[in-house]
Design a protein around this motif. Structure first.
Motif, PDB file in Angstrom:
ATOM      1  N   GLY A 189     -35.901 -48.714 -18.337  1.00 44.18           N
ATOM      2  CA  GLY A 189     -36.848 -47.727 -17.858  1.00 44.18           C
ATOM      3  C   GLY A 189     -37.403 -46.941 -19.029  1.00 44.18           C
ATOM      4  O   GLY A 189     -36.784 -46.867 -20.093  1.00 44.18           O
ATOM      5  N   SER A 190     -38.565 -46.377 -18.842  1.00 44.79           N
ATOM      6  CA  SER A 190     -39.159 -45.541 -19.884  1.00 44.79           C
ATOM      7  C   SER A 190     -39.866 -44.365 -19.220  1.00 44.79           C
ATOM      8  O   SER A 190     -40.278 -44.443 -18.063  1.00 44.79           O
ATOM      9  CB  SER A 190     -40.144 -46.342 -20.736  1.00 44.79           C
ATOM     10  N   ALA A 191     -39.982 -43.274 -19.964  1.00 41.18           N
ATOM     11  CA  ALA A 191     -40.598 -42.075 -19.414  1.00 41.18           C
ATOM     12  C   ALA A 191     -41.163 -41.217 -20.543  1.00 41.18           C
ATOM     13  O   ALA A 191     -40.752 -41.344 -21.699  1.00 41.18           O
ATOM     14  CB  ALA A 191     -39.577 -41.266 -18.623  1.00 41.18           C
TER      15      ALA A 191
ATOM     16  N   PRO B 216     -36.599 -33.887 -24.650  1.00 45.25           N
ATOM     17  CA  PRO B 216     -35.884 -35.156 -24.835  1.00 45.25           C
ATOM     18  C   PRO B 216     -34.892 -35.443 -23.712  1.00 45.25           C
ATOM     19  O   PRO B 216     -34.785 -36.573 -23.246  1.00 45.25           O
ATOM     20  CB  PRO B 216     -35.161 -34.998 -26.169  1.00 45.25           C
ATOM     21  N   LYS B 217     -34.173 -34.406 -23.254  1.00 45.87           N
ATOM     22  CA  LYS B 217     -33.201 -34.617 -22.173  1.00 45.87           C
ATOM     23  C   LYS B 217     -33.885 -35.051 -20.883  1.00 45.87           C
ATOM     24  O   LYS B 217     -33.416 -35.944 -20.184  1.00 45.87           O
ATOM     25  CB  LYS B 217     -32.402 -33.337 -21.914  1.00 45.87           C
ATOM     26  N   GLU B 218     -34.993 -34.405 -20.577  1.00 46.51           N
ATOM     27  CA  GLU B 218     -35.730 -34.738 -19.358  1.00 46.51           C
ATOM     28  C   GLU B 218     -36.293 -36.158 -19.436  1.00 46.51           C
ATOM     29  O   GLU B 218     -36.265 -36.906 -18.454  1.00 46.51           O
ATOM     30  CB  GLU B 218     -36.853 -33.716 -19.160  1.00 46.51           C
TER      31      GLU B 218
ATOM     32  N   GLU C 135     -33.648 -43.185 -17.363  1.00 44.91           N
ATOM     33  CA  GLU C 135     -32.476 -43.749 -16.686  1.00 44.91           C
ATOM     34  C   GLU C 135     -32.710 -43.831 -15.179  1.00 44.91           C
ATOM     35  O   GLU C 135     -32.345 -44.814 -14.538  1.00 44.91           O
ATOM     36  CB  GLU C 135     -31.232 -42.902 -16.964  1.00 44.91           C
ATOM     37  N   LYS C 136     -33.356 -42.818 -14.636  1.00 51.67           N
ATOM     38  CA  LYS C 136     -33.663 -42.806 -13.199  1.00 51.67           C
ATOM     39  C   LYS C 136     -34.570 -43.985 -12.830  1.00 51.67           C
ATOM     40  O   LYS C 136     -34.366 -44.639 -11.810  1.00 51.67           O
ATOM     41  CB  LYS C 136     -34.335 -41.480 -12.861  1.00 51.67           C
TER      42      LYS C 136
ATOM     43  N   PRO D 243     -45.842 -32.367 -30.518  1.00 54.86           N
ATOM     44  CA  PRO D 243     -45.115 -31.122 -30.232  1.00 54.86           C
ATOM     45  C   PRO D 243     -45.009 -30.883 -28.726  1.00 54.86           C
ATOM     46  O   PRO D 243     -46.016 -30.827 -28.014  1.00 54.86           O
ATOM     47  CB  PRO D 243     -45.963 -30.036 -30.896  1.00 54.86           C
ATOM     48  N   GLY D 244     -43.787 -30.815 -28.231  1.00 57.73           N
ATOM     49  CA  GLY D 244     -43.552 -30.571 -26.815  1.00 57.73           C
ATOM     50  C   GLY D 244     -43.759 -31.788 -25.924  1.00 57.73           C
ATOM     51  O   GLY D 244     -43.860 -31.656 -24.711  1.00 57.73           O
ATOM     52  N   TYR D 245     -43.810 -32.984 -26.501  1.00 57.34           N
ATOM     53  CA  TYR D 245     -44.030 -34.196 -25.709  1.00 57.34           C
ATOM     54  C   TYR D 245     -43.130 -35.306 -26.255  1.00 57.34           C
ATOM     55  O   TYR D 245     -43.214 -35.647 -27.430  1.00 57.34           O
ATOM     56  CB  TYR D 245     -45.498 -34.609 -25.778  1.00 57.34           C
ATOM     57  N   TYR D 246     -42.252 -35.836 -25.416  1.00 57.91           N
ATOM     58  CA  TYR D 246     -41.254 -36.812 -25.834  1.00 57.91           C
ATOM     59  C   TYR D 246     -41.297 -38.061 -24.956  1.00 57.91           C
ATOM     60  O   TYR D 246     -41.639 -37.987 -23.780  1.00 57.91           O
ATOM     61  CB  TYR D 246     -39.843 -36.205 -25.758  1.00 57.91           C
ATOM     62  N   GLY D 247     -40.938 -39.154 -25.555  1.00 62.96           N
ATOM     63  CA  GLY D 247     -40.800 -40.405 -24.822  1.00 62.96           C
ATOM     64  C   GLY D 247     -39.343 -40.834 -24.874  1.00 62.96           C
ATOM     65  O   GLY D 247     -38.587 -40.413 -25.750  1.00 62.96           O
TER      66      GLY D 247
END
Length: 108
Positions: free
Chosen positions: A51-53, A58-60, A66-67, A95-99
């Protein structure tokens, strides 16, 4: 030029072996099952899901990746208890955006 033909031949042989190995493994488990062996001797089915998001932390992002992987497993008929998290990695896009990417392995 000869080495190029040798490499191509070796690649074809390896590709042929890759095709035959799962067939041989399946035939072995069928033989065991037909011989009247106990059900525990039959090989279990194992699949991996990814899965990817993209999220704001980073935690979210890891949690959502995983969800998504677990959702794919659920659609394939695996229960949540049958799955184990292999990895969850996050990376910063801006900044403020994670994969994030996550993988799970499910066995039944």
């Amino acid at each position: 030029m000869t080495s190029m033909f040798t490499r191509a031949g070796a690649a074809l042989v390896l590709a042929g072996l890759v095709v035959l190995v799962p067939t041989a493994a399946h035939a072995t488990t069928d033989t065991v099952a037909r011989a009247g062996a106990a059900p525990a001797a039959v090989a279990q089915e194992t699949q991996r899901f990814t899965g990817s998001a993209y999220e704001n932390s980073p935690k979210e992002a890891k949690r959502e990746a995983e969800k998504q992987a677990r959702h794919s497993a659920l659609l394939s008929g695996f229960l949540n208890e049958q799955c184990v998290l292999l990895f969850a990695d996050s990376y910063r896009l801006a900044p403020g955006y994670y994969g994030a990417n996550a993988a799970i392995s499910c066995t039944r």
